[in-house]
Design a protein around this motif. Sequence first.
Motif, PDB file in Angstrom:
ATOM      1  N   TRP A 220      38.202  38.631  43.249  1.00  0.00           N
ATOM      2  CA  TRP A 220      37.787  38.467  44.647  1.00  0.00           C
ATOM      3  C   TRP A 220      38.151  39.727  45.426  1.00  0.00           C
ATOM      4  CZ3 TRP A 220      41.190  38.059  48.991  1.00  0.00           C
ATOM      5  CH2 TRP A 220      40.557  37.772  50.207  1.00  0.00           C
ATOM      6  N   HIS A 225      43.332  38.507  41.077  1.00  0.00           N
ATOM      7  CA  HIS A 225      44.440  37.840  41.763  1.00  0.00           C
ATOM      8  C   HIS A 225      45.094  36.816  40.847  1.00  0.00           C
ATOM      9  CE1 HIS A 225      41.753  39.454  44.821  1.00  0.00           C
ATOM     10  NE2 HIS A 225      42.762  39.414  45.683  1.00  0.00           N
ATOM     11  N   TYR A 235      48.167  40.903  43.129  1.00  0.00           N
ATOM     12  CA  TYR A 235      46.759  41.176  42.866  1.00  0.00           C
ATOM     13  C   TYR A 235      46.607  42.647  42.528  1.00  0.00           C
ATOM     14  CZ  TYR A 235      46.041  43.186  47.580  1.00  0.00           C
ATOM     15  OH  TYR A 235      46.091  43.964  48.708  1.00  0.00           O
ATOM     16  N   GLU A 265      37.201  31.379  43.554  1.00  0.00           N
ATOM     17  CA  GLU A 265      36.408  32.141  44.531  1.00  0.00           C
ATOM     18  C   GLU A 265      35.021  31.530  44.658  1.00  0.00           C
ATOM     19  OE1 GLU A 265      33.267  34.980  45.613  1.00  0.00           O
ATOM     20  OE2 GLU A 265      33.594  34.016  43.668  1.00  0.00           O
ATOM     21  N   LEU A 270      38.252  33.227  48.879  1.00  0.00           N
ATOM     22  CA  LEU A 270      39.265  32.841  47.902  1.00  0.00           C
ATOM     23  C   LEU A 270      39.953  31.560  48.371  1.00  0.00           C
ATOM     24  CD1 LEU A 270      40.710  33.797  45.270  1.00  0.00           C
ATOM     25  CD2 LEU A 270      42.445  34.828  46.755  1.00  0.00           C
TER      26      LEU A 270
END
Length: 392
Positions: A220, A225, A235, A265, A270
Motif C-alpha cells: 500500500w 507493511h 513498513y 488494502e 489500508l
Amino acid sequence: MFSTISKAITQQNQLSSAEKTANSDDILTEIFLCLPLKSLVTFRYVSKHWLSLISHPNFSLRLHLKPRPISGLILRSKSSPKNPKYDLINLNSDPFVAPFRSFSLPPSLVVLQSCNGLLLCGSPKWCNPTCNCYIINPITKKYTELPGAFRTARGSFRAILGINLAFDPSVSSYYKVICVTAVGDHCQIQIYSSKTGDWTPSSGKFWAKCGMTFKDGVFWNGGIHWISSERTSLYFNVNEEKLQEMPMPCIRDRSSERRFMYFGESRGHLHLIEIYSLRDVIFDVYEMERDYSGWVMKYHVDLREVAIAFPEMVRSYIGLGNYYEKYSILCVVREEKDEDSYMVIHVPKKAIRYNFKDRTFKKLHDFEPGFDDTIQHNCFSAFQYTESLAHV
C-alpha cells in the motif's frame, strides 16, 4: 446503372473507413481501453498487430490509471496437496463476468500472496531458501520463475522470514518482490526487480521488533507493511528502499491481548481490524492516514443480526454457559461510492457479504460439500484478485 455505381462507391468508402480504423493504432487503442480484460485476452490472438498493441507497457499503464474494482477472492478448495486447486468467489454483481472459476497449480505449489492481478506462488515451506518461487498471472496463464536462494559469504543459506509482492500497474509495468532474510541476529531485505531480473540487497541491517511477523505483508502507498502487537510496526518504502516505523492503534484494554482479525488494502486504503475477545461481534474498522500520522475509525460494525440469521457462527463451550463467535473476515472492499463499500465474512460453510453503510447482509457463497464446520480461511489465505494483463 448510376445506382449500381453509387452503391459500389458507398461500399468502397465503407471498406476504406474500416481499413483506416483497423490500421489506426490510436483508434484501436481507444477501443481496446473500453473492453473487458477477458475480451482483450482473446483479442491478443487475432493478429500480431493487435498483440503488440495490447501487450505494450504504455497500454497497460493507461488501462490501470483508474483503480480497477476487485473481481473476487481466490481461495484454496478442499483438494489434494499433490494437486492444489483454487476457486474464485465472484464479487461482481454479474456472475457471468467472472474472469475464471478456478485454476490449478503445479504439484507442490501454493498461492502465497496476491497483488493487483499477479500471484506470488511457492512451496508451502516457503521459508526454505532452496524452494523456488513463481509470479503467475492467472488470466493470461503466464508465469516466470524467480532466481534461486540466498547464500551468505560462507556459502550457507540465509533463513527467509517473509516474502512479499509489490506491484502498482498505474505507476509501472514492472513488479518487485521483497524478501526479508535473517543474517545472524539481524534482518536484511533483498529486492527482486522484474526489470533487471536480479536480486539485490537493500542497504543496512535492522533488528526485528518483538512479535513482528514478515510473512503477511500488505502492499500500500508504495510500500510493504507488516504489523506487530507492539505500539509500532514497520513498513518498507519500495522505491526509496527505506525501512520506517508505522504506529499501531492504542491498546484498548491492557489486560487483554489484541487479536488481529484483518489487515489489507482496497482502492488505495489500508485497513485494520482488531478484537480483544473471541466473543466480540461489535468492532471498528480502522484506516491508516496516508501520511502515517495514525489510524482513524472508518466503519463501526455490529454483527449481532448476522449471528441471528446464521446461528452456526455462534458456538457454545461444552459444559459451560459461555459462548464465542466462529467467524473470520476475508476482505474489506472499498467501492467507488463509499455507501457501497462492504466486507466479506466467513462463517462455517458460507461466505457472507456485509454492507457497512446500511448494515444489510446476504449469503455470497456456499463452500463445496465436504467442508466441516471449522473456519478454513482468514484474510491472509483469501487472496484478493483484480484483473490485469501485466507481464510476468
